[in-house]
Scaffold this motif. Structure first.
Motif, short mmCIF file in Angstrom:
data_model
loop_
_atom_site.label_atom_id
_atom_site.label_comp_id
_atom_site.label_asym_id
_atom_site.label_seq_id
_atom_site.Cartn_x
_atom_site.Cartn_y
_atom_site.Cartn_z
N ASN A 1 0.83 -1.20 0.00
CA ASN A 1 0.00 0.00 0.00
C ASN A 1 0.87 1.26 0.00
OD1 ASN A 1 -2.31 -1.52 -0.02
ND2 ASN A 1 -2.79 -1.20 2.14
N THR B 1 -15.06 -0.32 0.38
CA THR B 1 -15.12 -1.10 -0.85
C THR B 1 -16.34 -0.77 -1.69
OG1 THR B 1 -16.29 -2.87 0.32
CG2 THR B 1 -13.90 -3.05 0.18
N ASP C 1 -10.42 0.92 -0.87
CA ASP C 1 -9.93 -0.41 -0.50
C ASP C 1 -9.98 -1.37 -1.69
OD1 ASP C 1 -9.51 0.54 2.03
OD2 ASP C 1 -11.39 -0.26 2.83
#
Length: 103
Positions: A12, A33, A45
């Motif tokens: 990330n 999400t 995400d």
């Protein structure tokens, strides 16, 4: 010794840093999400999971690729010589163009 694969947090960080150098801010995407109902933009995400999957699969495969040794080196040739020859430039159709700008 095989290096340990990066964790999700490390990936990330790398992904965010790389995108930041290109001027892309993932914080502009909706958190989570769930896609944004108004714009259809994917959740942050979801994007990070997709990019992590890409980095773990495609990039590793591309990094492991080695050009094949050119013809004539054979399988009995010295591996170091074959590796060096595989890094040679490909022949150019019009080499004068390339030669001129390098002067």
């Amino acid at each position: 010794m095989t290096p340990a694969p990066p964790s999700d947090a490390e990936l990330n960080t790398m992904i965010r840093a790389r995108l930041a150098t290109l001027g892309i801010d993932l914080d502009q995407l909706p958190a989570g999400t769930t896609a944004d109902p108004e714009t259809g933009a994917p959740g942050r995400d979801t994007v990070l999971a997709s990019l992590r999957s890409f980095m773990r699969g495609t990039v590793v495969t591309l990094a492991a690729y080695r050009l094949p040794a050119p013809g004539g080196t054979g399988t009995t040739a010295d591996p170091a010589t074959a590796a060096a020859l595989s890094q040679q430039r490909a022949p150019m159709m019009y080499p004068s163009i390339s030669v001129e700008w390098r002067k």
